[in-house]
Design a protein around this motif. Structure first.
Motif, PDB file in Angstrom:
ATOM      1  N   GLY A 239      17.993 -19.007   0.041  1.00  0.00           N
ATOM      2  CA  GLY A 239      17.875 -18.231   1.268  1.00  0.00           C
ATOM      3  C   GLY A 239      17.610 -16.759   1.080  1.00  0.00           C
ATOM      4  N   LEU A 240      17.511 -16.292  -0.157  1.00  0.00           N
ATOM      5  CA  LEU A 240      17.284 -14.875  -0.441  1.00  0.00           C
ATOM      6  C   LEU A 240      15.841 -14.637  -0.852  1.00  0.00           C
ATOM      7  CD1 LEU A 240      20.346 -13.780  -2.617  1.00  0.00           C
ATOM      8  CD2 LEU A 240      19.784 -12.953  -0.330  1.00  0.00           C
ATOM      9  N   GLU A 241      15.252 -13.554  -0.332  1.00  0.00           N
ATOM     10  CA  GLU A 241      13.936 -13.156  -0.823  1.00  0.00           C
ATOM     11  C   GLU A 241      14.120 -12.528  -2.197  1.00  0.00           C
ATOM     12  OE1 GLU A 241      11.928 -10.097   1.390  1.00  0.00           O
ATOM     13  OE2 GLU A 241      10.577  -9.764  -0.295  1.00  0.00           O
ATOM     14  N   ILE A 242      13.418 -13.077  -3.183  1.00  0.00           N
ATOM     15  CA  ILE A 242      13.561 -12.616  -4.565  1.00  0.00           C
ATOM     16  C   ILE A 242      12.334 -11.848  -5.037  1.00  0.00           C
ATOM     17  CG2 ILE A 242      13.861 -13.383  -6.967  1.00  0.00           C
ATOM     18  CD1 ILE A 242      16.361 -13.704  -5.273  1.00  0.00           C
ATOM     19  N   ALA A 243      11.149 -12.220  -4.573  1.00  0.00           N
ATOM     20  CA  ALA A 243       9.932 -11.583  -5.082  1.00  0.00           C
ATOM     21  C   ALA A 243       8.874 -11.539  -3.997  1.00  0.00           C
ATOM     22  CB  ALA A 243       9.402 -12.344  -6.305  1.00  0.00           C
ATOM     23  N   ASN A 244       7.990 -10.549  -4.108  1.00  0.00           N
ATOM     24  CA  ASN A 244       6.888 -10.346  -3.161  1.00  0.00           C
ATOM     25  C   ASN A 244       5.626 -10.087  -3.980  1.00  0.00           C
ATOM     26  OD1 ASN A 244       5.450  -9.804  -0.800  1.00  0.00           O
ATOM     27  ND2 ASN A 244       6.093  -7.656  -0.746  1.00  0.00           N
ATOM     28  N   GLY A 245       4.612 -10.943  -3.830  1.00  0.00           N
ATOM     29  CA  GLY A 245       3.432 -10.832  -4.685  1.00  0.00           C
ATOM     30  C   GLY A 245       2.136 -10.827  -3.902  1.00  0.00           C
ATOM     31  N   PHE A 246       1.126 -10.241  -4.502  1.00  0.00           N
ATOM     32  CA  PHE A 246      -0.191 -10.139  -3.864  1.00  0.00           C
ATOM     33  C   PHE A 246      -1.293 -10.520  -4.842  1.00  0.00           C
ATOM     34  CE2 PHE A 246       1.769  -6.071  -1.941  1.00  0.00           C
ATOM     35  CZ  PHE A 246       2.370  -6.769  -0.902  1.00  0.00           C
ATOM     36  N   GLU A 247      -2.355 -11.127  -4.321  1.00  0.00           N
ATOM     37  CA  GLU A 247      -3.646 -11.065  -4.982  1.00  0.00           C
ATOM     38  C   GLU A 247      -4.214  -9.731  -4.500  1.00  0.00           C
ATOM     39  OE1 GLU A 247      -5.445 -15.046  -5.218  1.00  0.00           O
ATOM     40  OE2 GLU A 247      -7.381 -14.039  -5.011  1.00  0.00           O
ATOM     41  N   GLU A 248      -4.330  -8.777  -5.402  1.00  0.00           N
ATOM     42  CA  GLU A 248      -4.401  -7.371  -5.024  1.00  0.00           C
ATOM     43  C   GLU A 248      -5.724  -6.966  -4.371  1.00  0.00           C
ATOM     44  OE1 GLU A 248      -1.845  -5.559  -5.108  1.00  0.00           O
ATOM     45  OE2 GLU A 248      -0.500  -6.596  -6.486  1.00  0.00           O
ATOM     46  N   LEU A 249      -5.592  -6.192  -3.291  1.00  0.00           N
ATOM     47  CA  LEU A 249      -6.749  -5.600  -2.632  1.00  0.00           C
ATOM     48  C   LEU A 249      -7.333  -4.523  -3.539  1.00  0.00           C
ATOM     49  CD1 LEU A 249      -8.464  -5.248  -0.015  1.00  0.00           C
ATOM     50  CD2 LEU A 249      -6.805  -3.510   0.673  1.00  0.00           C
ATOM     51  N   ALA A 250      -8.636  -4.591  -3.803  1.00  0.00           N
ATOM     52  CA  ALA A 250      -9.289  -3.602  -4.673  1.00  0.00           C
ATOM     53  C   ALA A 250     -10.270  -2.722  -3.906  1.00  0.00           C
ATOM     54  CB  ALA A 250     -10.021  -4.318  -5.813  1.00  0.00           C
ATOM     55  N   ASP A 251     -10.391  -2.940  -2.608  1.00  0.00           N
ATOM     56  CA  ASP A 251     -11.339  -2.207  -1.767  1.00  0.00           C
ATOM     57  C   ASP A 251     -10.702  -0.893  -1.325  1.00  0.00           C
ATOM     58  OD1 ASP A 251     -12.836  -1.207   0.370  1.00  0.00           O
ATOM     59  OD2 ASP A 251     -13.483  -3.198   1.011  1.00  0.00           O
ATOM     60  N   SER A 252     -11.176   0.220  -1.869  1.00  0.00           N
ATOM     61  CA  SER A 252     -10.577   1.519  -1.580  1.00  0.00           C
ATOM     62  C   SER A 252     -10.684   1.876  -0.101  1.00  0.00           C
ATOM     63  CB  SER A 252     -11.255   2.598  -2.428  1.00  0.00           C
ATOM     64  OG  SER A 252     -10.767   3.877  -2.105  1.00  0.00           O
ATOM     65  N   ALA A 253     -11.832   1.621   0.505  1.00  0.00           N
ATOM     66  CA  ALA A 253     -12.021   1.967   1.914  1.00  0.00           C
ATOM     67  C   ALA A 253     -11.082   1.178   2.820  1.00  0.00           C
ATOM     68  CB  ALA A 253     -13.474   1.737   2.314  1.00  0.00           C
ATOM     69  N   GLU A 254     -10.938  -0.127   2.539  1.00  0.00           N
ATOM     70  CA  GLU A 254     -10.045  -0.953   3.346  1.00  0.00           C
ATOM     71  C   GLU A 254      -8.589  -0.531   3.149  1.00  0.00           C
ATOM     72  OE1 GLU A 254     -10.104  -2.861   5.737  1.00  0.00           O
ATOM     73  OE2 GLU A 254      -8.160  -3.880   5.683  1.00  0.00           O
ATOM     74  N   GLN A 255      -8.224  -0.204   1.897  1.00  0.00           N
ATOM     75  CA  GLN A 255      -6.855   0.243   1.654  1.00  0.00           C
ATOM     76  C   GLN A 255      -6.569   1.558   2.377  1.00  0.00           C
ATOM     77  OE1 GLN A 255      -4.268  -1.583  -0.435  1.00  0.00           O
ATOM     78  NE2 GLN A 255      -3.494  -0.414   1.304  1.00  0.00           N
ATOM     79  N   ALA A 256      -7.555   2.471   2.380  1.00  0.00           N
ATOM     80  CA  ALA A 256      -7.393   3.740   3.088  1.00  0.00           C
ATOM     81  C   ALA A 256      -7.213   3.490   4.583  1.00  0.00           C
ATOM     82  CB  ALA A 256      -8.603   4.634   2.833  1.00  0.00           C
ATOM     83  N   ARG A 257      -7.990   2.546   5.130  1.00  0.00           N
ATOM     84  CA  ARG A 257      -7.865   2.232   6.560  1.00  0.00           C
ATOM     85  C   ARG A 257      -6.460   1.722   6.872  1.00  0.00           C
ATOM     86  NH1 ARG A 257      -7.452  -1.585   9.885  1.00  0.00           N
ATOM     87  NH2 ARG A 257      -7.404  -3.197   8.288  1.00  0.00           N
ATOM     88  N   ARG A 258      -5.924   0.835   6.000  1.00  0.00           N
ATOM     89  CA  ARG A 258      -4.572   0.304   6.246  1.00  0.00           C
ATOM     90  C   ARG A 258      -3.528   1.408   6.139  1.00  0.00           C
ATOM     91  NH1 ARG A 258      -4.406  -5.423   2.827  1.00  0.00           N
ATOM     92  NH2 ARG A 258      -6.388  -6.264   3.594  1.00  0.00           N
ATOM     93  N   PHE A 259      -3.649   2.266   5.118  1.00  0.00           N
ATOM     94  CA  PHE A 259      -2.682   3.360   4.968  1.00  0.00           C
ATOM     95  C   PHE A 259      -2.664   4.248   6.209  1.00  0.00           C
ATOM     96  CE2 PHE A 259      -2.775   3.595   0.014  1.00  0.00           C
ATOM     97  CZ  PHE A 259      -1.824   2.597  -0.052  1.00  0.00           C
ATOM     98  N   ARG A 260      -3.856   4.606   6.693  1.00  0.00           N
ATOM     99  CA  ARG A 260      -3.915   5.539   7.812  1.00  0.00           C
ATOM    100  C   ARG A 260      -3.435   4.865   9.098  1.00  0.00           C
ATOM    101  NH1 ARG A 260      -5.781   9.176   4.698  1.00  0.00           N
ATOM    102  NH2 ARG A 260      -7.623   8.892   3.377  1.00  0.00           N
ATOM    103  N   ALA A 261      -3.667   3.577   9.247  1.00  0.00           N
ATOM    104  CA  ALA A 261      -3.135   2.862  10.414  1.00  0.00           C
ATOM    105  C   ALA A 261      -1.606   2.829  10.365  1.00  0.00           C
ATOM    106  CB  ALA A 261      -3.702   1.438  10.461  1.00  0.00           C
ATOM    107  N   GLU A 262      -1.043   2.589   9.169  1.00  0.00           N
ATOM    108  CA  GLU A 262       0.415   2.582   9.031  1.00  0.00           C
ATOM    109  C   GLU A 262       0.989   3.964   9.336  1.00  0.00           C
ATOM    110  OE1 GLU A 262       0.742  -0.834   5.494  1.00  0.00           O
ATOM    111  OE2 GLU A 262       0.965   1.296   5.006  1.00  0.00           O
ATOM    112  N   ALA A 263       0.340   5.003   8.800  1.00  0.00           N
ATOM    113  CA  ALA A 263       0.826   6.368   9.033  1.00  0.00           C
ATOM    114  C   ALA A 263       0.767   6.719  10.514  1.00  0.00           C
ATOM    115  CB  ALA A 263       0.007   7.355   8.202  1.00  0.00           C
ATOM    116  N   ALA A 264      -0.325   6.314  11.188  1.00  0.00           N
ATOM    117  CA  ALA A 264      -0.455   6.599  12.621  1.00  0.00           C
ATOM    118  C   ALA A 264       0.640   5.892  13.411  1.00  0.00           C
ATOM    119  CB  ALA A 264      -1.836   6.165  13.103  1.00  0.00           C
ATOM    120  N   ALA A 265       0.957   4.650  13.030  1.00  0.00           N
ATOM    121  CA  ALA A 265       2.013   3.905  13.726  1.00  0.00           C
ATOM    122  C   ALA A 265       3.355   4.612  13.564  1.00  0.00           C
ATOM    123  CB  ALA A 265       2.087   2.479  13.187  1.00  0.00           C
TER     124      ALA A 265
END
Length: 322
Positions: A239-265
């Protein structure tokens, strides 16, 4: 009144923790994954709305213009800069910090094992996470369960299709909140999974929950076979979350868009927000190799390995007596 100066965990538990650390280092050495260290303090930090950072005011030599540094919530950004520089497979055992997390299974300062594997997809990394967990816990069956399947098993609305009102109605029907309570759509998904689904995951087994909604991709790439979902997984044990994993996003533009959306929120909600990590974005623009990465909560895993029921049983000093 006498001051309680003694460690919370027994010395025997701390010796067994030291043994676990040695076995983890041997695990990675056998696989040719080399250990790195990255900074705990940086001028930028995580903008993730679900993660609260701790700030340090610093006006000494080399201070950033803002006069603030952020204790890192994970070593991910710096490790990806190493990957972009050509480091290859790397791991780190180190401290991470999160504000507003303190309790039986949380402490503001905790230990992560984080690693990155160029050439691995999420499924291959899940296999390696399972191998490491079993090395500490003993052999256990492994189950893979999609986010959508988990909601269906719980009789909850389809997390990829249901609207905010339907998710809210389900939560109200389960008595999770009262009528006046409000959340955004992802907030309702998080509430349902934390209260109605995750407590039952991983009982007597390792359960990998995968196929998270695209809105919760964070730093993962979307699944091209179903762009409503992200190639992100979490491991649950007892019942415990032990790990969090990603197949990593390598698209700089998309990552920037997500960061700025999070910051705006965050700014819309009147919350403090770390600066967006422009150095990470520059590293992604330079070129991140195709890779998968995962952060594993070491304190929780060792507690389970020792049969404990709290972090205090395996940490020398938690916040209340640090």
């Amino acid at each position: 009144m006498a001051v309680d100066w003694r460690p919370q965990a027994s010395l025997e538990a701390l010796r067994r923790r030291a043994d676990a650390l040695a076995r983890i280092r041997a695990f990675f050495a056998e696989r040719g994954v080399w250990e790195v260290e990255t900074p705990l303090l940086a001028a930028a930090g995580s903008t993730d709305p679900q993660v609260e950072s701790l700030v340090v005011h610093y006006d000494g030599p080399g201070a950033p213009a803002a006069g603030r540094l952020w204790l890192q919530t994970s070593p991910e950004f710096h490790m990806k800069r190493l990957l972009a520089a050509g480091a290859g497979s790397i791991y780190q055992i180190g401290k991470a910090f999160r504000r507003d997390e303190c309790g039986r299974w949380h402490n503001p300062e905790f230990t992560l094992v984080e690693w990155y594997r160029p050439g691995f997809d999420q499924w291959r990394l899940m296999d390696e996470v399972a191998a490491l967990a079993c090395a500490l816990l003993g052999e256990r069956p492994v189950r893979h369960l999609s986010y959508r399947e988990a909601f269906a098993e719980a009789g909850a609305p389809d997390p990829l299709e249901a609207g905010t009102d339907e998710l809210r109605a389900y939560a109200l029907g389960r008595g999770l909140v009262d009528e006046a309570f409000t959340l955004a759509r992802d907030g309702w998904l998080d509430l349902i999974i934390s209260q109605c689904i995750s407590p039952a995951l991983g009982r007597g087994e390792l359960c990998f929950l995968h196929g998270f909604p695209a809105s919760q991709a964070a730093l993962a790439r979307l699944d091209p076979e179903d762009t409503r979902t992200a190639r992100r997984f979490e491991l649950f044990i007892e019942g415990l979350e032990i790990a969090n994993g990603f197949e990593e996003l390598a698209d700089s533009a998309e990552q920037a868009r997500r960061f700025r959306a999070e910051a705006a929120a965050r700014i819309d909600r009147g919350e403090d927000c770390p600066a967006v990590d422009e150095r990470l974005l520059a590293a992604l623009a330079h070129g991140l190799p195709d890779c998968s990465g995962v952060a594993l909560g070491l304190d929780r895993l060792i507690a389970l390995a020792l049969g404990g029921d709290s972090l205090a049983q395996v940490m020398s000093f938690t916040l209340p007596n640090a």
